[in-house]
Structure formats: C-alpha cells, structure tokens
Scaffold this active site. Structure first.
Site, short mmCIF file in Angstrom:
data_model
loop_
_atom_site.label_atom_id
_atom_site.label_comp_id
_atom_site.label_asym_id
_atom_site.label_seq_id
_atom_site.Cartn_x
_atom_site.Cartn_y
_atom_site.Cartn_z
N CYS A 55 -21.97 -32.21 60.70
CA CYS A 55 -22.78 -33.21 60.01
C CYS A 55 -23.45 -34.18 60.98
O CYS A 55 -24.40 -34.87 60.61
CB CYS A 55 -21.94 -33.98 59.00
SG CYS A 55 -21.23 -32.89 57.77
N HIS A 115 -24.90 -40.61 56.81
CA HIS A 115 -24.64 -39.24 56.38
C HIS A 115 -24.18 -39.26 54.92
O HIS A 115 -23.40 -40.13 54.52
CB HIS A 115 -23.58 -38.62 57.28
CG HIS A 115 -23.13 -37.29 56.81
ND1 HIS A 115 -24.01 -36.27 56.54
CD2 HIS A 115 -21.88 -36.80 56.53
CE1 HIS A 115 -23.33 -35.21 56.12
NE2 HIS A 115 -22.05 -35.51 56.10
N ASN A 157 -24.06 -32.96 49.97
CA ASN A 157 -23.91 -33.00 51.42
C ASN A 157 -24.62 -31.78 52.03
O ASN A 157 -24.15 -30.66 51.88
CB ASN A 157 -22.41 -32.99 51.76
CG ASN A 157 -22.14 -33.10 53.24
OD1 ASN A 157 -23.06 -33.00 54.06
ND2 ASN A 157 -20.89 -33.30 53.59
O1 UT7 Z 1 -19.46 -34.15 55.75
C1 UT7 Z 1 -18.35 -33.84 56.50
C2 UT7 Z 1 -17.29 -34.84 56.35
N1 UT7 Z 1 -16.70 -34.74 55.04
C3 UT7 Z 1 -16.43 -35.84 54.34
O2 UT7 Z 1 -16.72 -36.92 54.77
C4 UT7 Z 1 -15.66 -35.67 53.05
C5 UT7 Z 1 -14.52 -36.65 53.00
N2 UT7 Z 1 -13.66 -36.49 51.84
C6 UT7 Z 1 -14.06 -36.79 50.58
O3 UT7 Z 1 -15.20 -37.13 50.35
C7 UT7 Z 1 -13.04 -36.75 49.47
O4 UT7 Z 1 -11.74 -36.67 50.04
C8 UT7 Z 1 -13.23 -35.58 48.48
C9 UT7 Z 1 -14.47 -35.83 47.65
C10 UT7 Z 1 -13.33 -34.27 49.22
C11 UT7 Z 1 -12.04 -35.52 47.51
O5 UT7 Z 1 -11.87 -36.78 46.85
P1 UT7 Z 1 -10.44 -37.49 46.82
O6 UT7 Z 1 -10.62 -38.74 46.06
O7 UT7 Z 1 -9.95 -37.60 48.24
O8 UT7 Z 1 -9.60 -36.48 45.98
P2 UT7 Z 1 -8.26 -35.69 46.38
O9 UT7 Z 1 -8.57 -34.56 47.28
O10 UT7 Z 1 -7.21 -36.69 46.80
O11 UT7 Z 1 -7.82 -35.13 44.99
C12 UT7 Z 1 -7.42 -36.00 43.90
C13 UT7 Z 1 -7.12 -35.18 42.70
C14 UT7 Z 1 -6.18 -34.00 42.95
O12 UT7 Z 1 -5.38 -33.81 41.82
P3 UT7 Z 1 -3.88 -34.36 41.79
O13 UT7 Z 1 -3.19 -33.70 42.94
O14 UT7 Z 1 -3.98 -35.85 41.95
O15 UT7 Z 1 -3.39 -33.94 40.45
C15 UT7 Z 1 -7.14 -32.83 43.07
O16 UT7 Z 1 -6.52 -31.60 42.75
O17 UT7 Z 1 -8.34 -34.61 42.19
C16 UT7 Z 1 -8.19 -33.19 42.05
N3 UT7 Z 1 -9.48 -32.57 42.32
C17 UT7 Z 1 -10.39 -32.38 41.36
N4 UT7 Z 1 -10.37 -32.63 40.05
C18 UT7 Z 1 -11.49 -32.31 39.34
C19 UT7 Z 1 -9.98 -32.15 43.51
N5 UT7 Z 1 -11.24 -31.66 43.34
C20 UT7 Z 1 -11.51 -31.79 42.00
C21 UT7 Z 1 -12.62 -31.49 41.22
N6 UT7 Z 1 -12.58 -31.76 39.91
N7 UT7 Z 1 -13.74 -30.95 41.73
#
Ligand code: UT7
Length: 336
Positions: A116, A257, A287
């Site tokens: 990125c 970004h 992204n």
């Molecule tokens: O560009 C390169 C660099 N990349 C980035 O900067 C990305 C950085 N990371 C992020 O933007 C975020 O971490 C994500 C958007 C990828 C994920 O968001 P989060 O708030 O960190 O969610 P999480 O991974 O902690 O997941 C929270 C919950 C989980 O469920 P439980 O374990 O709490 O029951 C996931 O299974 O959300 C669930 N989950 C979803 N639910 C509905 C994960 N993806 C989804 C989804 N829809 N698409």
C-alpha cells in the site's frame, strides 16, 4: 544554490465499470452492509471482470489518459515506475507492459513492490531522479487488480479491496518553490507474519496443495495490522508537520491511504486536523493498495490550488509506511 524540486504536473486515473456492493457481498459471505460500514466505511468497490486482463490494463488506461490530458507525447517519457502487488505476471514487469500498451518507447521502466506504500515509495524515487536531473519526465502509476488475490469466501478480507489505477506525471518544478519537499519512508519486515500471501512465490511455489489450501490470497490479521497502521501513519505524519513547522490550520489536505475509515479518522485526530482537510473516497473504491493515493488526488484535482500544503500518508504490508510533504504546483485541472 537552492536544490531543484520535482513536482506533480498532472494526474489521471481509471477504474473498471463493475460495482461490487455490500449487498452483493452479503449474498456471497456472512456479512452485512451495517458491519462493513461501521467497521471499515466501504460501501462499494470496483472489480475488473474481463478475463485475461490484469493490472496493466488499468494502469495503461490511466497512463494514456494522463499523457493525453497533459499534452505529453509518449516518446518524451524518460522513466515509468509501476507500484503494484498484483503484477500481470511474475515477470516481465507490469511497468514494461504498460509502456508497451501506451506507446512509451524511450523510457526505462520497472515495478516497485511496497504494497500500500508503493505509490509513495515510487514517487520518492521519481522525485530524486528529477532533482538530480537524471530524468525530465517520469510517470508513476499505482495499478492494482486486488480482486485477483482476494478470497471471496473469506469475510474478513473480501469486503476490503477493490481494483483501480492512478498515474501522475513528475517533472522539474517550474517555479522552484512548489513541488515535493520532503519524505519519511520506513519499513519493518517483521510485519510479514500479519499480512502476506502464503504461496505463489519462490519460497512456496504454486502446487495442487497450495491451491487446495487457498494460499494464493491475501492473509491478514486485521487487528494487529490496524494498530500498526494507526500508530505508524500518525507518527510519521505528525513528525512531518513538526519538522516543517506546519500548523494544523495551514495544512490544506491530508491524503491518507484508504484502508479503513477508522484508521483515517484516528490519524487525522492525532494530527489535530478536521475531516474537511482529509481526502476520503474509501466508501466508493475500498482499498486499492498502491492506487489509493493517486485516486484521491485525481478526484480532488479540480479543487487543488497552487501552493496548497499537502501531506500524503500511507501504511501497508511489509510493513511499509511513510509520509510525504509537498506544495501543490497548479490550480485546478492541469490540461496543458
Ligand atoms: O492496506 C493495508 C493495511 N491494512 C489495513 O490497514 C487494515 C487494518 N485492519 C482493519 O482495517 C480491521 O482490522 C478490519 C477491517 C480488517 C477488521 O475490523 P476489526 O474491527 O478489527 O474486526 P475483527 O477482525 O476484530 O473482527 C471482529 C468480529 C469478529 O467476530 P467475533 O470473533 O467478535 O465474534 C469477526 O469474525 O467481526 C467478525 N467479522 C465480520 N463480521 C461480519 C470479521 N469480518 C466480518 C464481516 N462481516 N465481513
């Protein structure tokens, strides 16, 4: 004698027609518009659907539009760098393919992989080759077909990414005052464990096993990447403001970004700037990795004014991150 400066003197972009909405994604995996909008801020993204077309297709159209718009003949281009993690092929470089498609015959060209942060790294390299008078006209293009490495059965990653390309022309600054002023670029390879593609490289070439294990897609530990992204992007952006004594109200635009709306908001807060000073189009494109920064600049181009203080900030796989400070070098849309 004051140092020569490089300036962005034109910008263009291209994205494919197909729009993948949160509603359509919700039919493919267990997700919802509400979750994606709350956690990430993406409403839709563009997808290149046509078979046999890769990142060079997007990049070549962006470059052709750029040359046309700026009245630049392809023969005049000295160098082209393509920032991409989704090259058409392992080799030759997608940059070479773009040059061939766009009729650029007198340039040396290569790909740069900093995920990125690729566009920012490439723009820095281009600025140095302009400053040293090695080149007069350089094209930097960020081109990504992220849909080619996105697993549309993995709800944790498939809402995040989109396909697009953006390209800028870099030339010597005409007034010597506006242009690219400074950069801070950093990387830390220990970040590999949090964000990578498991197979398809020389360490683990493609095999039946790697295909069956779905190892040719993006692997991301979202929360770990999130924490690094906020702190590193904010640290370098704040460091750049301090280094150049830029007060919050003096910054015309932050161009961050576009990975997550919450990351963008957190970085803006640390910089003490309002949302009105931030270019945000993540809701429309998601992204697009190396294409996010030029895609923002292109959308905002009509509103940009000569002398605007702009900070570009980025974070990506590697880890790679950084910030660039520039003074914009023309008013509105640059059609030479
Ligand atoms: O560009 C390169 C660099 N990349 C980035 O900067 C990305 C950085 N990371 C992020 O933007 C975020 O971490 C994500 C958007 C990828 C994920 O968001 P989060 O708030 O960190 O969610 P999480 O991974 O902690 O997941 C929270 C919950 C989980 O469920 P439980 O374990 O709490 O029951 C996931 O299974 O959300 C669930 N989950 C979803 N639910 C509905 C994960 N993806 C989804 C989804 N829809 N698409």
């Amino acid at each position: 004698m004051t140092k020569k400066k490089a300036a962005i003197t034109g910008i263009d972009a291209y994205y494919p027609e197909y729009i993948l909405t949160n509603e359509e994604l919700s039919q493919m995996v267990d997700t919802s518009d509400e979750w994606i909008m709350t956690r990430v801020g993406i409403k839709e993204r563009r997808i290149l659907k046509e078979n046999g077309k890769g990142s060079s297709h997007l990049g070549a159209i962006a470059v052709e539009k750029l040359l046309n718009k700026t009245g630049t003949s392809p023969e005049e281009v000295d160098m082209l760098i393509c920032a991409t993690v989704t090259p058409d092929m392992q080799f030759p470089a997608t940059a070479n393919i773009i040059c061939d498609k766009a009729g650029i015959k007198n340039a040396f060209s290569y790909d740069l992989n900093a995920a990125c942060s690729g566009f920012l790294y490439a723009l820095t390299v281009a600025s140095k080759l302009i400053e040293s008078e090695t080149c007069k006209k350089i094209v930097v293009v960020g081109a990504e077909k992220m849909s080619s490495i996105t697993d549309y059965t993995d709800r944790a990653t498939c809402p995040l990414f989109g396909d697009a390309a953006g390209a800028v022309l870099v030339e010597p600054s005409k007034d010597g005052d506006t242009g690219i002023i400074d950069h801070i670029l950093e990387s830390d390879g220990s970040g590999k464990k949090h964000l990578h593609m498991k197979a398809g490289g020389s360490a683990k070439p493609a095999s039946h096993e790697t295909i069956d294990a779905r190892e040719h897609f993006i692997y991301q530990e979202g929360q770990s990447v999130f924490k690094f992204a906020v702190s590193k992007m904010a640290d370098t952006s704040v460091e750049m403001m301090k280094k150049h004594n830029i007060k919050s109200e003096e910054l015309a635009w932050l161009v961050p970004h576009q990975a997550n709306m919450r990351i963008i908001e957190a970085v803006a807060k640390r910089m003490g700037i309002s949302k009105d000073q931030v270019m945000i189009n993540i809701q429309k494109y998601g992204n697009t990795t190396a294409a996010t920064l030029p895609l923002c600049l292109w959308e905002w181009e009509p509103r940009l004014k000569k002398g605007d203080n702009i900070i570009l900030a980025t974070f990506g796989a590697g880890f790679t991150w950084g910030a660039m400070y520039l003074k914009w070098s023309y008013n509105g849309v640059n059609k030479k």
